[in-house]
Design an enzyme around this catalytic site. Structure first.
Site, PDB file in Angstrom:
ATOM      1  N   ASP A  31       4.754   0.089  -1.194  1.00  0.00           N
ATOM      2  CA  ASP A  31       5.188   0.074  -2.600  1.00  0.00           C
ATOM      3  C   ASP A  31       5.285  -1.350  -3.143  1.00  0.00           C
ATOM      4  O   ASP A  31       5.149  -1.569  -4.346  1.00  0.00           O
ATOM      5  CB  ASP A  31       6.530   0.787  -2.766  1.00  0.00           C
ATOM      6  N   LYS A  51      14.166  24.356 -12.797  1.00  0.00           N
ATOM      7  CA  LYS A  51      15.251  24.544 -11.817  1.00  0.00           C
ATOM      8  C   LYS A  51      15.291  23.463 -10.727  1.00  0.00           C
ATOM      9  O   LYS A  51      16.368  22.939 -10.420  1.00  0.00           O
ATOM     10  CB  LYS A  51      15.122  25.942 -11.181  1.00  0.00           C
ATOM     11  N   CYS A  64     -10.433 -10.060   7.491  1.00  0.00           N
ATOM     12  CA  CYS A  64      -9.672 -10.234   8.720  1.00  0.00           C
ATOM     13  C   CYS A  64     -10.487  -9.716   9.905  1.00  0.00           C
ATOM     14  O   CYS A  64     -11.425 -10.381  10.339  1.00  0.00           O
ATOM     15  CB  CYS A  64      -8.308  -9.567   8.577  1.00  0.00           C
ATOM     16  N   LEU A  65     -10.230  -8.508  10.410  1.00  0.00           N
ATOM     17  CA  LEU A  65     -11.065  -7.963  11.471  1.00  0.00           C
ATOM     18  C   LEU A  65     -12.533  -7.941  11.014  1.00  0.00           C
ATOM     19  O   LEU A  65     -13.445  -8.191  11.803  1.00  0.00           O
ATOM     20  CB  LEU A  65     -10.605  -6.549  11.835  1.00  0.00           C
ATOM     21  N   GLY A  66     -12.755  -7.673   9.725  1.00  0.00           N
ATOM     22  CA  GLY A  66     -14.119  -7.606   9.186  1.00  0.00           C
ATOM     23  C   GLY A  66     -14.863  -8.923   9.300  1.00  0.00           C
ATOM     24  O   GLY A  66     -16.093  -8.954   9.411  1.00  0.00           O
ATOM     25  N   HIS A  83      -6.241 -12.037   3.674  1.00  0.00           N
ATOM     26  CA  HIS A  83      -6.267 -10.757   2.957  1.00  0.00           C
ATOM     27  C   HIS A  83      -6.202 -10.977   1.440  1.00  0.00           C
ATOM     28  O   HIS A  83      -5.115 -10.928   0.864  1.00  0.00           O
ATOM     29  CB  HIS A  83      -5.078  -9.896   3.389  1.00  0.00           C
ATOM     30  N   GLU A  95      -6.906  -8.988  -0.831  1.00  0.00           N
ATOM     31  CA  GLU A  95      -6.556  -7.775  -1.585  1.00  0.00           C
ATOM     32  C   GLU A  95      -5.094  -7.751  -2.014  1.00  0.00           C
ATOM     33  O   GLU A  95      -4.744  -7.099  -2.996  1.00  0.00           O
ATOM     34  CB  GLU A  95      -6.885  -6.518  -0.758  1.00  0.00           C
TER      35      GLU A  95
HETATM   36  N1  GLN Z   1      -6.746  -7.471  15.122  1.00  0.00           N
HETATM   37  C1  GLN Z   1      -7.176  -8.703  14.551  1.00  0.00           C
HETATM   38  C2  GLN Z   1      -6.198  -9.817  14.812  1.00  0.00           C
HETATM   39  O1  GLN Z   1      -5.071  -9.581  15.175  1.00  0.00           O
HETATM   40  C3  GLN Z   1      -7.388  -8.556  13.057  1.00  0.00           C
HETATM   41  C4  GLN Z   1      -6.120  -8.346  12.311  1.00  0.00           C
HETATM   42  C5  GLN Z   1      -6.327  -7.817  10.926  1.00  0.00           C
HETATM   43  O2  GLN Z   1      -7.425  -7.385  10.593  1.00  0.00           O
HETATM   44  N2  GLN Z   1      -5.293  -7.808  10.111  1.00  0.00           N
HETATM   45  O3  GLN Z   1      -6.549 -10.963  14.651  1.00  0.00           O
END
Ligand code: GLN
Length: 535
Positions: free
Chosen positions: A71, A190, A384-386, A510, A512
């Site tokens: 949220d 109700k 990140c992981l991407g 990130h 986003e």
């Molecule tokens: N698992 C990966 C790391 O810890 C990527 C983390 C993520 O995508 N927020 O670095």
């Protein structure tokens, strides 16, 4: 004195309480007031960081590195007020600090109880948000859960006490309920009557009701609700089901004069609401042409909440580019199992986004998706992981290090191209121990990331334990992978980009989290701009 607005919910969950609270914040800000948002979460976890997406959806990260409820992402997209660690209050945090104080002997021999000690801790934390910045006018406190839940009782009790102590005009109760339509088409009041009774049993008389309903409530229905609940008839509002976008809700509330009623009840004078930015969001929404099909290749794809901020950022970016977004949610395990990625992706997507994630499952499918996007010159955004996936693909398929991997997935790999951050080596606990929160990133000249942001340094938020292994920098670079941004002391690679490709960018942070409906995150905006060229 700062004003406090409590937003609670009844009947059932998922009625849009977070969006309603955020929309109230947006309306008050449109009148020039300074608003701070707070979420109270009744779970015993200290924060959302340790919960699985199945349990909780996305973890939203603040600049100061708190791992919070999703949220807060809504608050960030609807309002301008600063969000910090203090903006998220959980039962876990409250008990943690009360128990610590007890061990330190701070309660001077008293028996420590829910009332007053737990409720005092909750009240102190709410009031601390008001004090964190000296120009705050209104603090909006959303109370998680549904009235009647055992878990949320201490939060509602704290709200009751604050309303009593601060006085009616300084602390309001806004209650969100459901008006269902039953077979035969009749709207039923109700459940709302019962929900307000539950609030009254807690000692709280709601001042304002927001009724989620399939249609706008007519006057007789509002009258009936007012009669049964002791709420003024002009303080009964509708939050109708909508087919457009959640960003229409502030306008819908404005048209019903919700902001006027709130300010009247609190005795606050302000300028007229300036709704131009919200109206322009809706104008852009109506003007969209063409569709951009974005393949999001991740895990937990069946739950929308897993990647809320990411989907919203794609929506914002599409608004800014005048196109409609079509999310093509693809479980990376399906690509992993497929003979080739093209059998799933060819002709179905115009761009690929690989989001953040943890754990090995599905990562080889993500690598296959990245290879497909790289070879077929399809725009790719890795978050990140991407980004780490882009590095693994490059090592395996360009440098021909076939067993290259992240040590998160294969600790014994010969080529640990992604490895644990040095600061993480000795960490044993899971909660709140990643590299978290905002830090500065410096893009290199002539890169997509530099042209997206147009200024340096940029501040973006992080949540990771692993990083691009610096020992491979030279080989990666000399084989053509662009190391497109670093942190300020250049000890960390923050962005990689594909050469000879229209738009392939991966970032360790990130973006986003900071995207807004009126101003998309720059990398999302440019990703969609690249996608738009082919649709
Ligand atoms: N698992 C990966 C790391 O810890 C990527 C983390 C993520 O995508 N927020 O670095």
């Amino acid at each position: 004195m700062d004003k406090i607005i409590f937003v609670s919910g009844g009947v059932c969950s998922s009625l849009g309480k977070g969006v309603a609270a955020s929309s109230i914040g947006a309306l008050l800000e449109s009148r020039g007031l300074n608003v701070r948002m707070v979420k109270c979460d009744p779970y015993i976890n200290v924060d959302a960081g340790t919960m699985s997406p199945y349990q909780h959806g996305e973890v939203y990260v603040t600049d100061d590195g708190a791992e919070t409820d999703l949220d807060l992402g809504n608050y960030a997209r609807f309002t301008k007020g600063r969000l910090s660690r203090a903006s998220s209050i959980t039962t876990g945090q409250v008990y943690d600090s009360v128990i610590r104080k007890e061990r330190e002997g701070k309660y001077l021999g008293k028996c420590v109880q829910v009332i007053p000690h737990i409720t005092d801790e909750i009240k102190d934390r709410i009031l601390a948000v008001a004090k964190e910045e000296n120009d705050t006018d209104v603090v909006i406190v959303e109370i998680g859960g549904t009235v009647g839940d055992i878990e949320s009782i201490p939060f509602l009790e704290a709200a009751r006490q604050l309303i009593h102590e601060q006085g009616k005009s300084n602390a309001l109760s806004v209650h969100l309920t459901l008006i269902p339509k039953v077979a035969g088409g009749e709207l039923k009041t109700k459940p709302t009557q019962h929900s307000v009774k539950s609030m009254q049993e807690m000692g709280i008389q709601p001042d304002i009701l927001i009724c989620r309903s399939p249609v706008m409530l007519d006057e007789p229905t509002c009258k009936k609700i007012a009669l049964f609940t002791n709420v003024d008839i002009d303080a009964v509002f509708t939050s109708p089901d909508i087919s457009t976008t959640i960003y229409q809700i502030p306008i819908i509330f404005y048209e019903q004069k919700l902001d006027q009623v709130i300010l009247r009840k609190m005795g606050v004078e302000s300028r007229h609401a300036d709704m131009r930015s919200w109206n322009s969001v809706m104008e852009r929404y109506s003007a969209r042409q063409k569709k951009a099909r974005i393949g999001v290749v991740g895990k937990y794809m069946e739950i929308h909440d897993t990647y809320t901020s990411l989907y919203e950022a794609l929506f914002h970016a599409c608004l800014e580019n005048g196109v409609e977004v079509e999310l093509v949610k693809i479980d990376s395990s399906a690509i992993e199992e497929a003979q080739n990625a093209g059998s799933i992706l060819d002709g179905n997507v115009d761009g690929i986004l690989v989001p953040g994630g943890f754990g090995e499952r599905g990562t080889n499918g993500m690598v296959k998706a990245a290879v497909w996007a790289r070879e077929n010159k399809i725009p790719y955004l890795g978050i990140c992981l991407g980004m780490q996936i882009m590095v693994i693909d490059w090592a395996r398929n360009i440098l021909k290090w076939s067993d290259a991997d992240s040590t998160e997935f294969n600790p014994d790999t010969k080529y640990p191209v992604i490895s644990l951050l040095e600061e993480q080596v000795d960490i044993k606990n899971y909660g709140g121990t990643m590299r978290l929160g905002a830090s500065d990133v410096m893009p290199e000249d002539g890169t997509h990331i530099a042209s997206a942001y147009g200024k340096t340094p940029i501040s973006e938020r992080h949540r990771h334990r692993y990083e691009f292994s610096n020992q491979y920098r030279e080989e990666m670079k000399s084989s053509g992978l662009k190391l497109a941004a670093y942190n300020t002391d250049r000890s960390l690679v923050e962005c990689v980009e594909w050469p000879n490709h229209p738009w392939g960018v991966g970032v360790q942070f990130h973006p986003e989290y900071k995207s807004k409906p009126m101003k998309a995150a720059p990398l999302f905006r440019d990703f969609i701009a690249a996608v738009k060229k082919s649709v």
